[in-house]
Design a protein around this motif. Sequence first.
Motif, PDB file in Angstrom:
ATOM      1  N   SER A  22       0.831  -1.209   0.000  1.00 47.11           N
ATOM      2  CA  SER A  22       0.000   0.000   0.000  1.00 47.11           C
ATOM      3  C   SER A  22       0.865   1.258   0.000  1.00 47.11           C
ATOM      4  O   SER A  22       0.557   2.228  -0.697  1.00 47.11           O
ATOM      5  N   VAL A  23       1.935   1.224   0.767  1.00 46.41           N
ATOM      6  CA  VAL A  23       2.856   2.369   0.804  1.00 46.41           C
ATOM      7  C   VAL A  23       3.501   2.564  -0.558  1.00 46.41           C
ATOM      8  O   VAL A  23       3.605   3.690  -1.059  1.00 46.41           O
ATOM      9  N   VAL A 115      -4.982  -4.244  -0.589  1.00 40.74           N
ATOM     10  CA  VAL A 115      -3.963  -3.223  -0.840  1.00 40.74           C
ATOM     11  C   VAL A 115      -4.620  -1.922  -1.285  1.00 40.74           C
ATOM     12  O   VAL A 115      -4.250  -0.827  -0.831  1.00 40.74           O
ATOM     13  N   SER A 116      -5.625  -2.030  -2.145  1.00 44.36           N
ATOM     14  CA  SER A 116      -6.348  -0.839  -2.602  1.00 44.36           C
ATOM     15  C   SER A 116      -7.077  -0.166  -1.444  1.00 44.36           C
ATOM     16  O   SER A 116      -7.110   1.071  -1.347  1.00 44.36           O
ATOM     17  N   ILE A 117      -7.652  -0.962  -0.562  1.00 42.81           N
ATOM     18  CA  ILE A 117      -8.373  -0.414   0.590  1.00 42.81           C
ATOM     19  C   ILE A 117      -7.424   0.344   1.512  1.00 42.81           C
ATOM     20  O   ILE A 117      -7.682   1.484   1.907  1.00 42.81           O
ATOM     21  N   VAL A 118      -6.296  -0.279   1.854  1.00 43.72           N
ATOM     22  CA  VAL A 118      -5.351   0.336   2.796  1.00 43.72           C
ATOM     23  C   VAL A 118      -4.697   1.569   2.185  1.00 43.72           C
ATOM     24  O   VAL A 118      -4.481   2.574   2.876  1.00 43.72           O
ATOM     25  N   SER A 119      -4.390   1.528   0.886  1.00 44.02           N
ATOM     26  CA  SER A 119      -3.750   2.688   0.253  1.00 44.02           C
ATOM     27  C   SER A 119      -4.671   3.904   0.262  1.00 44.02           C
ATOM     28  O   SER A 119      -4.211   5.046   0.356  1.00 44.02           O
ATOM     29  N   ASN A 120      -5.982   3.684   0.174  1.00 44.72           N
ATOM     30  CA  ASN A 120      -6.939   4.798   0.232  1.00 44.72           C
ATOM     31  C   ASN A 120      -7.332   5.153   1.667  1.00 44.72           C
ATOM     32  O   ASN A 120      -7.884   6.229   1.905  1.00 44.72           O
ATOM     33  N   LEU A 121      -7.068   4.238   2.590  1.00 40.19           N
ATOM     34  CA  LEU A 121      -7.432   4.469   3.988  1.00 40.19           C
ATOM     35  C   LEU A 121      -6.639   5.629   4.584  1.00 40.19           C
ATOM     36  O   LEU A 121      -7.162   6.399   5.392  1.00 40.19           O
TER      37      LEU A 121
END
Length: 267
Positions: A22-23, A115-121
């Motif tokens: 995600s980072v 990964v998409s969820i955490v990157s936008n979180l």
Amino acid sequence: MISVLQIIKEQLVNIHLIFRLSVYEIRGKYLMHYLGVVWQFLNPAIQISVYWLIFGLGIRSGGEVNGFPFFTFLIVGIIPWFFINPTINQGSNSVYKQVRLVSKMKFPISILPSVSIVSNLFNFIVMTLIMAVILHFKGIEPSIYLIQYPYYVFCMIVFLYATTLLFSTISTIVRDFQSLLQSTLRILFYLSPILWDIKMMPAFFDPIVKLNPIYYIIDGFRNTFLYQKWFFADLNIMFYFWVVTLLMLFVGAALHMKFRKKFIDYL
């Protein structure tokens, strides 16, 4: 049930990998931009300003919504949408985009939507803090109802994972689905009570709007920050939300496990 347990296990076992990827995704997205990650906040700020000018000062002539300024009503409802919309779009396309890279290695494909969820979180958390500051200056202070905020965030994350897990499988198999999804999300934005209050609509429209699970999340945020209502005030809509979300999770997990070894064949 076995598929769901397997999917959940993969998320827990690979939690560090999810955050690391995600980072990388956040850094890579704005690598060639002069303003970098500032665009993650500049774009929403521009959109909020436009909606406020058109729907707040324009159509509503600066009127209030349920005793709150339209800008306050708007920002509490639209910030979760700024998390939901890109996450569904990106998460639903995540398997198709990355499956070529991971198909020849031992990689848990089910973590790609995560990964998409955490990157936008990250963006969502920062915007929520900004929203809290705005509410403070508007005279709206935190109340005891704020303790249910983690519950609604949890609802949103579970719903997003269930949705993106299911949609990423369908989108990989049927590419037309991604285009249809993007159009549907644009329609849902205006059909969800983000820019308008559900009480403005005729009574027969009320149950139709509540069929949209996103309504429960948007309304939950407003109940927490504005209306001061507990999450269990309407058990019917709560039960409906979790039935739909868990059904999507079970179906999504079953389809994912069935087709995951064949994803590369659909490219």
